[in-house]
Design an enzyme around this catalytic site. Structure first.
Site, PDB file in Angstrom:
ATOM      1  N   GLY A  12       0.840  -1.198   0.000  1.00 23.79           N
ATOM      2  CA  GLY A  12       0.000   0.000   0.000  1.00 23.79           C
ATOM      3  C   GLY A  12       0.872   1.244   0.000  1.00 23.79           C
ATOM      4  O   GLY A  12       2.035   1.218  -0.405  1.00 23.79           O
ATOM      5  N   ALA A 153       3.532   8.464   4.970  1.00 24.14           N
ATOM      6  CA  ALA A 153       4.202   7.720   3.898  1.00 24.14           C
ATOM      7  C   ALA A 153       4.671   8.602   2.741  1.00 24.14           C
ATOM      8  O   ALA A 153       5.799   8.455   2.268  1.00 24.14           O
ATOM      9  CB  ALA A 153       3.276   6.621   3.388  1.00 24.14           C
ATOM     10  N   LYS A 204      -2.493   5.864  18.889  1.00 31.70           N
ATOM     11  CA  LYS A 204      -2.510   7.253  18.394  1.00 31.70           C
ATOM     12  C   LYS A 204      -3.570   7.449  17.314  1.00 31.70           C
ATOM     13  O   LYS A 204      -4.087   8.549  17.136  1.00 31.70           O
ATOM     14  CB  LYS A 204      -1.125   7.667  17.918  1.00 31.70           C
ATOM     15  CG  LYS A 204      -0.526   6.767  16.832  1.00 31.70           C
ATOM     16  CD  LYS A 204      -0.662   7.347  15.461  1.00 31.70           C
ATOM     17  CE  LYS A 204      -0.320   6.325  14.407  1.00 31.70           C
ATOM     18  NZ  LYS A 204      -0.036   6.910  13.109  1.00 31.70           N
TER      19      LYS A 204
END
EC number: 1.1.1.8
Length: 349
Positions: A12, A153, A204
């Site tokens: 991904g 990312a 988180k």
């Protein structure tokens, strides 16, 4: 001596960004095999297979468009084939798929394979909390480390400077993984508190959903800062209750802790979708489809798993922020009541 073979299980957004780093390092460092395999869940993109596109254009056009992957990263559609002979497995898939993947890999790995999980989430076991690295380690019988940090990312793929944290009980494994993944702009600290590092990465995302509600409701920076701080306090309290190993406050000051929490509450997809949820009233599932291009949200699902664990232990009222996120996402509690849930927080008593 042949170099260590590396397989990335997942492709991904985050998996592809890590493939860019790992592929680059493996090609240059003598004790890694330059050929890095990456398991890709096969998809049809405009009449072509995604693996074929990655292996010819060296770009994951669906999940990390605009970034070239090193040519030594080879996309493989069969997970068992991708992991064959691997010395190091890097797990980076949505946490809800890991059980099925482990079932496929079981019995097909080398005896001395090691793993590292980049997966942010928790699983609910018969005795309560199950960390994803524990699930993988137990099912596959391999030693596991984890990597968690303030790592959006696309920014990692853009080679913008950031830090991350590896949690590894085995110092040699930690150093090997650091060597494989560190670059001048992706700086790594290795710590031994694996459980704490991984708990930070999972929890988180729940706090980020709360931060998104806060943005969608039009509250300001003061409120959001309070949500982040209260969220951090609940993360620490939860870790101290549920981690089997030691939990030191210092680990929360690493990239996996407060840094990852801040970046996720300002820039991550959990925050973005939660803001849209508060503004539009559309369901989380619908917004996921509209906004995430096939990616999955981790925050709401983690909130549900956590709620089940807290209910089991009779501790729901000790974690009002986690509970409020769960109730808004799954029990139709009006999102406008989110802040009310924080006004009587145990932190203020």
């Amino acid at each position: 001596m042949t170099g260590k073979k590396v397989c990335i299980v997942g492709s991904g957004n985050w998996g592809s960004a890590i493939a860019k780093i790992v592929g680059g390092n493996a090609a240059q460092l003598a004790h890694f095999d330059p050929r890095v395999t990456m398991w890709v869940f096969e998809e049809d993109i405009g009449g072509r297979k995604l693996t074929e596109i990655i292996n010819t254009q060296h770009e994951n056009v669906k999940y990390l468009p605009g970034h070239k992957l090193p040519p030594n990263v080879v996309a493989v559609p069969d997970v068992v084939q991708a992991a064959a002979d691997a010395d190091i497995l890097i797990f980076v898939v949505p946490h809800q798929f890991i059980g099925k993947i482990c079932d496929q890999l079981k019995g097909h790995l080398k005896a001395d394979t090691i793993g590292v999980s980049l997966i942010k989430g928790v699983d609910e076991g018969p005795k309560g909390l199950k960390l994803i690295s524990e699930v993988i380690g137990e099912r596959l019988g391999i030693p596991m480390s984890v990597l968690m940090g303030a790592n959006i990312a696309n920014e990692v793929a853009d080679e913008k400077f950031c830090e991350t944290t590896i949690g590894s009980k085995n110092q040699a494994h930690g150093q090997l993984l650091k060597e494989l993944m560190q670059t001048p702009n992706f700086r790594i600290t290795v710590v031994q508190e694996v459980d704490t590092v991984e708990i930070c990465g999972a929890l988180k995302n729940i706090v980020a959903v709360g931060a998104g509600f806060c943005d969608g409701l039009g509250f300001g920076d003061n409120t959001k800062a309070a949500v982040i701080r209260l969220g951090l306090m609940e993360m620490i309290a939860f870790a101290k209750l549920f981690c089997s190993g030691s939990v030191s406050s210092a680990t929360f000051l690493e990239s996996c802790g407060v840094a990852d929490l801040i970046t996720t509450c300002y820039g991550g997809r959990n925050r973005k979708v939660a803001e849209a949820f508060a503004r539009t009233g559309k369901s989380i599932e619908q917004l996921e489809k509209e906004m995430l291009n096939g990616q999955k949200l981790q925050g709401p699902q983690t909130a549900r798993e956590l709620h089940s664990i807290l209910q089991h232990k009779g501790m729901v009222d000790k974690f009002p922020l986690f509970t409020a996120v769960y109730k808004v996402c799954y029990e139709n509690q009006p999102v406008g009541e989110f802040i009310h849930c924080l006004q009587n927080h145990p932190e203020h008593v």
